[in-house]
Scaffold this motif. Structure first.
Motif, PDB file in Angstrom:
ATOM      1  N   GLN A  30       6.196  -6.590 -15.847  1.00  0.00           N
ATOM      2  CA  GLN A  30       5.616  -7.584 -14.945  1.00  0.00           C
ATOM      3  C   GLN A  30       6.444  -8.880 -14.957  1.00  0.00           C
ATOM      4  O   GLN A  30       6.647  -9.514 -13.917  1.00  0.00           O
ATOM      5  CB  GLN A  30       4.172  -7.872 -15.337  1.00  0.00           C
ATOM      6  CG  GLN A  30       3.220  -6.695 -15.095  1.00  0.00           C
ATOM      7  CD  GLN A  30       1.832  -6.945 -15.632  1.00  0.00           C
ATOM      8  OE1 GLN A  30       1.616  -7.862 -16.453  1.00  0.00           O
ATOM      9  NE2 GLN A  30       0.870  -6.124 -15.208  1.00  0.00           N
ATOM     10  N   ARG A  31       6.890  -9.272 -16.160  1.00  0.00           N
ATOM     11  CA  ARG A  31       7.708 -10.487 -16.272  1.00  0.00           C
ATOM     12  C   ARG A  31       9.020 -10.323 -15.505  1.00  0.00           C
ATOM     13  O   ARG A  31       9.439 -11.230 -14.762  1.00  0.00           O
ATOM     14  CB  ARG A  31       8.010 -10.788 -17.745  1.00  0.00           C
ATOM     15  CG  ARG A  31       8.748 -12.107 -17.966  1.00  0.00           C
ATOM     16  CD  ARG A  31       9.293 -12.191 -19.355  1.00  0.00           C
ATOM     17  NE  ARG A  31      10.339 -11.195 -19.562  1.00  0.00           N
ATOM     18  CZ  ARG A  31      11.586 -11.337 -19.135  1.00  0.00           C
ATOM     19  NH1 ARG A  31      11.947 -12.414 -18.450  1.00  0.00           N
ATOM     20  NH2 ARG A  31      12.472 -10.383 -19.355  1.00  0.00           N
ATOM     21  N   ALA A  32       9.684  -9.153 -15.677  1.00  0.00           N
ATOM     22  CA  ALA A  32      10.933  -8.904 -14.957  1.00  0.00           C
ATOM     23  C   ALA A  32      10.697  -8.900 -13.446  1.00  0.00           C
ATOM     24  O   ALA A  32      11.509  -9.410 -12.672  1.00  0.00           O
ATOM     25  CB  ALA A  32      11.531  -7.565 -15.403  1.00  0.00           C
ATOM     26  N   ALA A  78       2.942  -4.284 -24.165  1.00  0.00           N
ATOM     27  CA  ALA A  78       4.133  -5.142 -24.202  1.00  0.00           C
ATOM     28  C   ALA A  78       5.146  -4.703 -23.146  1.00  0.00           C
ATOM     29  O   ALA A  78       5.760  -5.534 -22.466  1.00  0.00           O
ATOM     30  CB  ALA A  78       4.760  -5.093 -25.596  1.00  0.00           C
ATOM     31  N   ALA A  79       5.331  -3.366 -23.014  1.00  0.00           N
ATOM     32  CA  ALA A  79       6.261  -2.862 -22.007  1.00  0.00           C
ATOM     33  C   ALA A  79       5.789  -3.223 -20.601  1.00  0.00           C
ATOM     34  O   ALA A  79       6.585  -3.601 -19.733  1.00  0.00           O
ATOM     35  CB  ALA A  79       6.409  -1.338 -22.150  1.00  0.00           C
ATOM     36  N   LYS A  80       4.442  -3.125 -20.400  1.00  0.00           N
ATOM     37  CA  LYS A  80       3.906  -3.476 -19.088  1.00  0.00           C
ATOM     38  C   LYS A  80       4.080  -4.957 -18.803  1.00  0.00           C
ATOM     39  O   LYS A  80       4.445  -5.360 -17.691  1.00  0.00           O
ATOM     40  CB  LYS A  80       2.427  -3.087 -19.035  1.00  0.00           C
ATOM     41  CG  LYS A  80       1.813  -3.284 -17.663  1.00  0.00           C
ATOM     42  CD  LYS A  80       0.374  -2.788 -17.643  1.00  0.00           C
ATOM     43  CE  LYS A  80      -0.233  -2.967 -16.256  1.00  0.00           C
ATOM     44  NZ  LYS A  80      -1.628  -2.478 -16.185  1.00  0.00           N
ATOM     45  N   ARG A  81       3.830  -5.795 -19.848  1.00  0.00           N
ATOM     46  CA  ARG A  81       4.023  -7.232 -19.662  1.00  0.00           C
ATOM     47  C   ARG A  81       5.488  -7.552 -19.369  1.00  0.00           C
ATOM     48  O   ARG A  81       5.797  -8.401 -18.526  1.00  0.00           O
ATOM     49  CB  ARG A  81       3.549  -8.001 -20.908  1.00  0.00           C
ATOM     50  CG  ARG A  81       2.049  -8.067 -21.059  1.00  0.00           C
ATOM     51  CD  ARG A  81       1.665  -9.133 -22.072  1.00  0.00           C
ATOM     52  NE  ARG A  81       2.208  -8.832 -23.387  1.00  0.00           N
ATOM     53  CZ  ARG A  81       1.586  -8.074 -24.311  1.00  0.00           C
ATOM     54  NH1 ARG A  81       0.396  -7.531 -24.036  1.00  0.00           N
ATOM     55  NH2 ARG A  81       2.138  -7.844 -25.489  1.00  0.00           N
ATOM     56  N   ARG A  87       8.323 -10.561 -11.892  1.00  0.00           N
ATOM     57  CA  ARG A  87       8.110 -11.952 -11.482  1.00  0.00           C
ATOM     58  C   ARG A  87       9.439 -12.707 -11.410  1.00  0.00           C
ATOM     59  O   ARG A  87       9.670 -13.508 -10.501  1.00  0.00           O
ATOM     60  CB  ARG A  87       7.148 -12.646 -12.444  1.00  0.00           C
ATOM     61  CG  ARG A  87       5.698 -12.196 -12.318  1.00  0.00           C
ATOM     62  CD  ARG A  87       4.777 -13.153 -13.048  1.00  0.00           C
ATOM     63  NE  ARG A  87       5.071 -13.212 -14.472  1.00  0.00           N
ATOM     64  CZ  ARG A  87       4.553 -12.411 -15.396  1.00  0.00           C
ATOM     65  NH1 ARG A  87       3.681 -11.468 -15.020  1.00  0.00           N
ATOM     66  NH2 ARG A  87       4.868 -12.537 -16.661  1.00  0.00           N
ATOM     67  N   GLU A  88      10.315 -12.442 -12.377  1.00  0.00           N
ATOM     68  CA  GLU A  88      11.629 -13.091 -12.378  1.00  0.00           C
ATOM     69  C   GLU A  88      12.430 -12.704 -11.148  1.00  0.00           C
ATOM     70  O   GLU A  88      13.089 -13.538 -10.510  1.00  0.00           O
ATOM     71  CB  GLU A  88      12.408 -12.706 -13.647  1.00  0.00           C
ATOM     72  CG  GLU A  88      11.894 -13.335 -14.923  1.00  0.00           C
ATOM     73  CD  GLU A  88      12.132 -14.830 -14.948  1.00  0.00           C
ATOM     74  OE1 GLU A  88      13.099 -15.294 -14.305  1.00  0.00           O
ATOM     75  OE2 GLU A  88      11.363 -15.546 -15.605  1.00  0.00           O
ATOM     76  N   GLU A  89      12.382 -11.429 -10.789  1.00  0.00           N
ATOM     77  CA  GLU A  89      13.100 -10.962  -9.603  1.00  0.00           C
ATOM     78  C   GLU A  89      12.516 -11.585  -8.335  1.00  0.00           C
ATOM     79  O   GLU A  89      13.255 -11.981  -7.419  1.00  0.00           O
ATOM     80  CB  GLU A  89      13.020  -9.438  -9.521  1.00  0.00           C
ATOM     81  CG  GLU A  89      13.796  -8.825  -8.355  1.00  0.00           C
ATOM     82  CD  GLU A  89      15.287  -9.085  -8.446  1.00  0.00           C
ATOM     83  OE1 GLU A  89      15.942  -9.094  -7.385  1.00  0.00           O
ATOM     84  OE2 GLU A  89      15.781  -9.275  -9.576  1.00  0.00           O
ATOM     85  N   GLN A  90      11.189 -11.705  -8.307  1.00  0.00           N
ATOM     86  CA  GLN A  90      10.560 -12.344  -7.158  1.00  0.00           C
ATOM     87  C   GLN A  90      10.959 -13.810  -7.053  1.00  0.00           C
ATOM     88  O   GLN A  90      11.238 -14.311  -5.955  1.00  0.00           O
ATOM     89  CB  GLN A  90       9.033 -12.212  -7.268  1.00  0.00           C
ATOM     90  CG  GLN A  90       8.519 -10.787  -7.067  1.00  0.00           C
ATOM     91  CD  GLN A  90       7.023 -10.679  -7.295  1.00  0.00           C
ATOM     92  OE1 GLN A  90       6.385 -11.636  -7.787  1.00  0.00           O
ATOM     93  NE2 GLN A  90       6.440  -9.531  -6.961  1.00  0.00           N
TER      94      GLN A  90
END
Length: 287
Positions: A52-54, A46-49, A56-59
């Motif tokens: 990764q989500r953060a 969950a922490a890794k997801r 992707r959001e920053e990208q």
């Protein structure tokens, strides 16, 4: 002794039985350990997801900012190109109508009257007026604008006044132009009245008139100069220099000037009388 050995062996077996876990209990512990490991694994995943989500959001945010910057740059380029195109079109449209600004000072006043009539008819903005005027100046005329501030290059009035000052226009000539203008036979009354208005406007601008009170004061001073003796007019002009004086100040200056002249005249009369009296006494003594 044999009995003791059996007892010892029995005791050993009992101890081993005590150390051996109950299968049910062992299963429960194994399940608990596996559950704890699963929970830790789930948390790591969950922490890794989330990471990764953060990321992707920053990208996406970086991409959005990049696209907005590119859109803003493109919009500015389009606006600049559109403005340049508008200026070119306006120059092509109005340039022939305006004509070149003359270099002969005697023709400047008539030129400004004509182009301002065009500006008024087509409702040209002040900034566009400045650009059009600059585009109609000869290279020699542009050199007289070197004294202007950078921001004044978009100010039509500032450019016009600098040109007028460079031509050394006398405000009196501008005023005379107002009174000496007559309607031509083929001229319409609206055109004639507009010409009169521009003559008076130029005169007021040369005198830096901004209020009705100033205009009235200037008109009174001008009328006063027409009816007072020449020596008084020359005295007032000497006091004014490059700027005109309000009517009340002119009146006080004239009053003081005449008082001084009268006092000087009285002093001269007394001196003359005393001189004549002295000569008379000398004549009597000689007799």
């Amino acid at each position: 002794m044999a009995h003791n050995l059996r007892s010892k062996d029995k005791g050993t077996k009992d101890g081993e039985e005590e150390e051996t876990l109950d299968p049910v209990r062992a299963t429960q512990i194994r399940i608990m350990l596996e559950a704890a490991e699963d929970e830790r694994r789930i948390r790591r995943e969950a922490a890794k997801r989330e990471e990764q989500r953060a990321e992707r959001e920053e990208q996406r945010a970086d991409e959005d900012r990049r696209l907005r910057r590119e859109a803003d740059i493109q919009l500015k380029i389009n606006n600049r190109n559109s403005q340049q195109e508008d200026r070119v079109n306006m120059g092509n449209r109005f340039g022939p109508m305006l004509g070149r600004c003359p270099t002969d000072p005697r023709e400047i006043s008539a030129y400004f009257q004509r182009i301002e009539g065009i500006f008024e008819s087509y409702r040209i903005s002040d900034e566009a007026k400045a650009e059009l005027l600059l585009s109609r100046l000869e290279p020699k005329m542009k050199t007289i604008l070197n004294e202007l501030r950078t921001e004044d290059y978009t100010n039509y009035e500032a450019i016009k006044q600098q040109i007028i000052r460079s031509c050394r226009f006398c405000p009196k000539k501008l005023r005379d132009a107002f009174f000496s203008t007559y309607k031509a036979k083929e001229e319409t009354y609206p055109a004639f009245v507009a010409q009169l208005y521009r003559h008076l406007k130029f005169y007021f601008q040369s005198r830096k008139i901004e209020t009705l009170e100033q205009a009235m004061s200037l008109w009174v001073v001008d009328r006063l100069k027409e009816i007072i003796p020449k020596n008084l007019v020359e005295y007032i002009l000497a006091q004014e220099g490059d700027e005109w004086l309000p009517h009340d100040k002119v009146a006080n200056l004239l009053e003081t000037y005449e008082a001084n002249m009268n006092m000087r005249g009285s002093t001269n009369s007394i001196s003359s009388f005393r001189t004549q009296s002295g000569h008379a006494h000398l004549g009597s003594d000689s007799k």
